[in-house]
Write a protein that holds these residues in place. Structure first.
Motif, short mmCIF file in Angstrom:
data_model
loop_
_atom_site.label_atom_id
_atom_site.label_comp_id
_atom_site.label_asym_id
_atom_site.label_seq_id
_atom_site.Cartn_x
_atom_site.Cartn_y
_atom_site.Cartn_z
N TYR A 172 -3.12 -11.51 -1.81
CA TYR A 172 -2.51 -11.17 -2.95
C TYR A 172 -0.90 -10.81 -2.73
CZ TYR A 172 -6.98 -10.07 -5.39
OH TYR A 172 -8.04 -10.04 -6.03
N HIS A 173 -0.74 -10.40 -1.55
CA HIS A 173 0.73 -10.10 -1.38
C HIS A 173 1.53 -11.20 -0.90
CE1 HIS A 173 -0.61 -6.07 1.03
NE2 HIS A 173 -0.87 -5.95 -0.29
N TYR B 105 2.40 -12.19 -4.66
CA TYR B 105 3.56 -11.25 -5.16
C TYR B 105 4.73 -12.00 -4.59
CZ TYR B 105 6.55 -7.23 -5.22
OH TYR B 105 7.62 -6.60 -5.36
N GLU C 138 6.23 -6.11 1.00
CA GLU C 138 4.60 -5.95 0.20
C GLU C 138 4.81 -5.18 -1.00
OE1 GLU C 138 1.72 -4.71 3.24
OE2 GLU C 138 1.91 -6.91 4.22
N PRO C 139 3.87 -5.44 -1.93
CA PRO C 139 3.72 -4.65 -3.16
C PRO C 139 3.40 -3.17 -3.00
CG PRO C 139 2.18 -6.16 -3.17
CD PRO C 139 2.81 -6.35 -1.96
N GLU D 146 1.30 -1.59 -5.06
CA GLU D 146 0.12 -1.57 -5.67
C GLU D 146 -0.32 -3.06 -6.32
OE1 GLU D 146 -3.71 -0.40 -6.41
OE2 GLU D 146 -2.33 1.05 -5.40
N THR D 147 -1.81 -3.53 -6.18
CA THR D 147 -1.99 -4.55 -6.59
C THR D 147 -3.20 -4.17 -7.82
OG1 THR D 147 -1.77 -5.94 -4.76
CG2 THR D 147 -3.31 -6.83 -6.57
N PHE E 198 1.46 -6.36 -10.08
CA PHE E 198 1.95 -5.97 -8.95
C PHE E 198 2.96 -4.80 -9.29
CE2 PHE E 198 0.57 -10.04 -7.79
CZ PHE E 198 -0.27 -9.90 -6.84
N GLY F 192 3.72 -9.98 -11.91
CA GLY F 192 2.42 -10.67 -11.73
C GLY F 192 1.99 -11.65 -12.68
#
Length: 631
Positions: free
Chosen positions: A249-250, A253, A262-263, A265-266, A282, A326
């Motif tokens: 996920y990161h 992003y 890194e974000p 929150e996802t 994100f 996102g």
């Protein structure tokens, strides 16, 4: 063809040296940058072809190709995407970050760590130059789709670069790195190694929707094998949460936001029924440098059935959530959808409402479960979120629930709910004061009576605070009141006695008040005795429904002409200066000097709240004359 040599800008040369020597601690990311650029070029070509069927471009096999030559020690990243014209190469590649280079340099030097520096590189879109970390020379060959002639750009990352028109360039762009010798001690790996290339692509670019191909190594005399695809091309938003790691996920992003931190929150969202779509959003951990600039590109990426449609789709989120990044993948939109159509589409409006509520509910969850992460979020994005209090009445309650503000209660921000819980018995309103800084507000004469009686005041220092407090008006039946507007009466206890004393003082000072009103007629509309001052001799306040000076200035800065509002001068009847002024008024027939004193008192009140004298030179002369007479 003629080869032209150009010099980099001075700032660009400085930036290049920073890129080469000190920005990235992990040099593997150069390949991530080049693959990301290639992916963007493929997205743009496919979109261009959708919009223009007549475009002379081959879109039958769009892909990214990585070639390695061990003998020549070169690595080439090639795509058959949109490509660039000669002019675009000069503009986009020849000048680094053509706007904002100086800002980037300053922020790079101030970055506390390597991760912070990498994030800045992503923000300014100059990741192409990370190739110089691993290469002595970089050559770029490109041809824009639909054009007959290509361009070759080359540089050794020093003072100059060359540009040349070429006839035999294929559609798209290829970037060839003439690699430096491997140096493991300095994190400079052997980037001609097939396993190393595979490992980098898998780690950083596995989710990219275009195939990334490479021809495997062969032994002597073996036939050249077919190219192998290195990435899975699986859309992360289409896979279940259990199938995807946080690291994947990161990386998505980082790819879509160009922010290499890194974000914070996802957010996943899947809607089924009459209108199906999937969203993967994100919340960044840091605000981008240009969040409040006119040119800031907001919005999320829009896909239709996993086909990329557009970057920066503004219609899917309101402006006050412009920091959210996102992907949204809709199942029932047309592939030919335009930005204009999106603005009118009822499905898009429905998606925007749902995505907005999901983001705000996520912020509320963070607030409830993780105070440290909430503090980071509000510090970075609180100012822009407060814009929603003005523009989004439907979600105003949700925004008020997650908003926090500085307060006289302590150093930590407070929510409105916490403020209401702490309100004193008999207190009916929520008090606030706006200003440029916490210090200037706390030192304002308007705060004196509130400080003396221990009444909590919200300290609002953002420009948007001037607007939202009027738009909101109240919270849970409690009116929001500025301590610098209207009349303030904090004497709930002993009101009868206080009223009698005030009536007596008003009669005693009535002559002075009327005379000062005439003397200062051009500046003020009323002079009255104050109930909010305990230490200062005077202050200026706005009428209950008038614009504040800060709001007037804000409207004028936006090009809106608003009439100048006269304000009210309040005097502290208990201050020796005001008492002396009243006595002099009653005893003197010649009030020439007294008129100067009245003007000085008014200007001092303006200065005390952070304003500016109407005529600074006259004010300085009056003060100098008075000082001279005291010597």
């Amino acid at each position: 063809m003629t080869t032209e040599t150009f010099e980099f800008q001075v700032e660009a040369r400085q930036l290049l040296q920073l890129m080469i020597h000190s920005v990235y601690s992990n040099k593997d990311v150069f390949l991530r940058e080049l693959v990301s650029n290639a992916s963007d070029a493929l997205d743009k070509l496919r979109l261009e072809k959708l919009r223009d069927d007549a475009l002379d471009a081959d879109v039958s096999d769009l892909h990214i190709e990585i070639d390695v030559d061990r003998q020549a020690r070169t690595l080439t990243v090639r795509d058959n995407g949109i490509g660039m014209s000669y002019e675009e190469v000069g503009q986009l590649i020849g000048t680094i970050a053509k706007s904002g280079t100086a800002t980037l340099l300053k922020e790079l030097r101030e970055a506390q760590d390597a991760a912070g520096a990498e994030g800045l590189i992503g923000q300014f879109g100059v990741g192409f130059y990370s190739g110089f970390m691993v290469a002595d020379e970089v050559t770029l060959v490109t041809r824009r789709a639909g054009e007959g002639q290509g361009t070759r750009w080359s540089s050794r990352g020093e003072a100059t670069y060359t540009l040349e028109r070429v006839d035999d360039a294929p559609q798209g762009t290829s970037v060839t790195l003439h690699l430096k010798p491997a140096d493991p001690e300095n994190q400079l790996h052997d980037y001609t190694s097939e396993w190393k290339i595979r490992e980098i692509v898998k780690r950083y670019s596995d989710f990219i929707t275009w195939p990334i191909r490479m021809v495997p190594e062969t032994g002597d005399g073996e036939d050249a094998p077919e190219p192998q695809t290195l990435n899975s091309m699986k859309a992360l938003w289409a896979r279940s949460r259990e199938e995807v790691s946080d690291d994947e996920y990161h990386e998505l992003y980082k790819h879509i936001s160009h922010d290499w931190r890194e974000p914070l929150e996802t957010i996943r969202l899947q809607a089924e029924g009459t209108f199906e779509y999937q969203a993967l959003l994100f919340i960044p951990s840091h605000a981008p440098h240009d969040l409040f600039t006119r040119d800031f590109k907001r919005g999320v990426q829009l896909y239709v059935k996993r086909v990329f449609i557009m970057d920066d789709c503004e219609a899917l989120l309101p402006p006050y959530l412009r920091f959210v990044k996102g992907v949204v993948d809709a199942q029932d939109l047309s592939l030919n959808v335009s930005r204009e159509i999106l603005q009118q589409d009822r499905h898009i409006r429905m998606m925007q409402r749902r995505l907005t509520k999901k983001v705000l509910s996520t912020v509320k969850e963070i607030m409830a479960k993780d105070a440290e992460r909430y503090a980071t979020l509000w510090r970075e994005f609180g100012t822009v979120l407060k814009e929603g209090l003005v523009t989004d009445s439907d979600n105003r309650d949700a925004l008020l629930a997650v908003a926090s503000f500085a307060t006289t209660h302590g150093e930590e921000p407070t929510t409105l709910a916490q403020y209401v819980e702490r309100m004193k018995d008999g207190q009916e309103d929520i008090y606030y004061l706006t200003g440029e800084s916490r210090q200037s507000i706390e030192n304002s004469p308007h705060m004196e009576a509130f400080r003396a009686k221990g009444i909590e005041v919200l300290l609002l220092t953002d420009a948007v605070d001037e607007v939202w407090v009027d738009a909101v008006g109240e919270y849970e039946g409690k009116k929001l009141r500025s301590v610098a507007k209207g009349e303030i009466d904090l004497d709930a206890e002993g009101a009868e006695k206080a009223g009698e004393e005030r009536e007596k003082q008003t009669e005693e000072y009535s002559g002075l008040l009327g005379w000062m009103r005439e003397q200062l007629d051009e500046e003020i509309k009323e002079v009255r005795l104050s109930t909010r001052l305990t230490v200062s001799p005077a202050c200026v306040v706005s009428d209950a429904h008038d614009l504040t000076p800060a709001l007037e200035n804000m409207y004028r800065a936006m090009g809106q002409e608003v009439p100048r509002t006269k304000r009210i001068l309040e005097l502290n009847p208990g201050h020796p200066l005001v008492k002396g002024l009243n006595q002099a008024y009653q005893e003197r027939a010649d009030r020439t000097e007294l008129a100067e004193s009245a003007e000085l008192l008014h200007t001092l009140a303006v200065l005390a709240e952070g304003g500016q004298p109407k005529d600074p030179a006259k004010f300085v002369k009056l003060v100098a004359d008075r000082l001279e007479r005291t010597l």
